[in-house]
Scaffold this active site. Structure first.
Site, PDB file in Angstrom:
ATOM      1  NE  ARG A 113      47.886  38.502  32.538  1.00  0.00           N
ATOM      2  CZ  ARG A 113      47.646  39.082  33.709  1.00  0.00           C
ATOM      3  NH1 ARG A 113      47.936  40.364  33.889  1.00  0.00           N
ATOM      4  NH2 ARG A 113      47.088  38.402  34.688  1.00  0.00           N
ATOM      5  CB  THR A 159      55.964  35.855  28.787  1.00  0.00           C
ATOM      6  OG1 THR A 159      54.781  35.776  27.952  1.00  0.00           O
ATOM      7  CG2 THR A 159      56.832  34.633  28.539  1.00  0.00           C
ATOM      8  CG  ASP A 171      40.384  35.476  35.170  1.00  0.00           C
ATOM      9  OD1 ASP A 171      39.375  35.591  34.436  1.00  0.00           O
ATOM     10  OD2 ASP A 171      41.523  35.259  34.733  1.00  0.00           O
ATOM     11  CG  ASP A 177      38.545  32.196  35.409  1.00  0.00           C
ATOM     12  OD1 ASP A 177      38.367  31.785  34.246  1.00  0.00           O
ATOM     13  OD2 ASP A 177      39.611  32.047  36.027  1.00  0.00           O
TER      14      ASP A 177
END
Length: 211
Positions: A106, A110, A202, A205
């Site tokens: 991603r 944007t 995340d 992560d």
């Protein structure tokens, strides 16, 4: 089952494990282990209606008619990299499944999904495919992954995610109303950065210790 239905797998074991995963103090090792376990539990529910065919076998006592899975083997399609955390648990449950890898990230500015890798079985169009991604947030990556698989000819698609946001579900089903979703929980919302709230951070992560 309605093709647009979202199935929330709210089994007590799933809810317990998910709560531990959400905790910011949970270690990478524990997070990874729990992701694998929940992967198996979500897979169990997402494959509940797989087709069976009769087969005659012989037990130590007599002959009998049993059942086995019908048709070609499943394909699991993890979205790299975090989808790999759920994949391991799903392969524990269905070790004969094929795997189609889709590399998407991603764009941080944007939030648009960018593809960088795709490798799938040659006959994937003839198989049922379960797409795997821990977080259905904006749904941009999941939408892109399913679109890529449809371009490869896949017709029977399902999506398994750990967590989903209402915005992500709406976006995904606007793009792919024919693809049902299984998730462990639907959270409150997305924040301004496209992260699920309350979420768990995340997933990639936390899986690989890069937070």
């Amino acid at each position: 089952m309605s093709k647009s239905k979202v199935t929330v797998v709210d089994h007590p074991l799933v809810r317990h494990k998910l709560t531990v995963m959400r905790d910011v103090s949970t270690s990478t090792k524990t997070f990874r282990h729990l992701m694998r376990e929940i992967g198996s539990l979500l897979c169990y529910e997402a494959t509940r209606d797989l087709a069976l065919e009769p087969v005659e076998i012989e037990t130590p006592l007599t002959r009998m008619q049993g059942e086995k899975l019908a048709g070609k083997k499943l394909v699991f399609s993890p979205i790299l990299r975090s989808g790999m955390g759920l994949l391991e648990g799903m392969l524990d449950l269905v070790p004969s499944a094929r795997v189609a890898h889709i590399g998407l990230y991603r764009d941080p500015k944007t939030l648009v999904a960018v593809e960088y890798y795709f490798k799938a079985p040659e006959d994937i169009a003839d198989r049922q495919v379960i797409v795997i991604d821990p977080m259905l947030a904006t749904a941009n990556t999941a939408v892109a992954a399913v679109e890529r698989l449809k371009e490869a000819g896949v017709k029977d698609l399902r999506l398994v995610v750990l967590l989903a946001a209402p915005e992500g579900i709406a976006h995904f089903h606007d793009a792919h109303p024919d693809c049902p979703i299984w998730t462990a929980a639907i959270d409150e919302r997305l924040n301004d950065h496209g992260y699920i709230v309350p979420g768990l951070g995340d997933a990639g992560d936390r899986l690989y210790g890069t937070r």
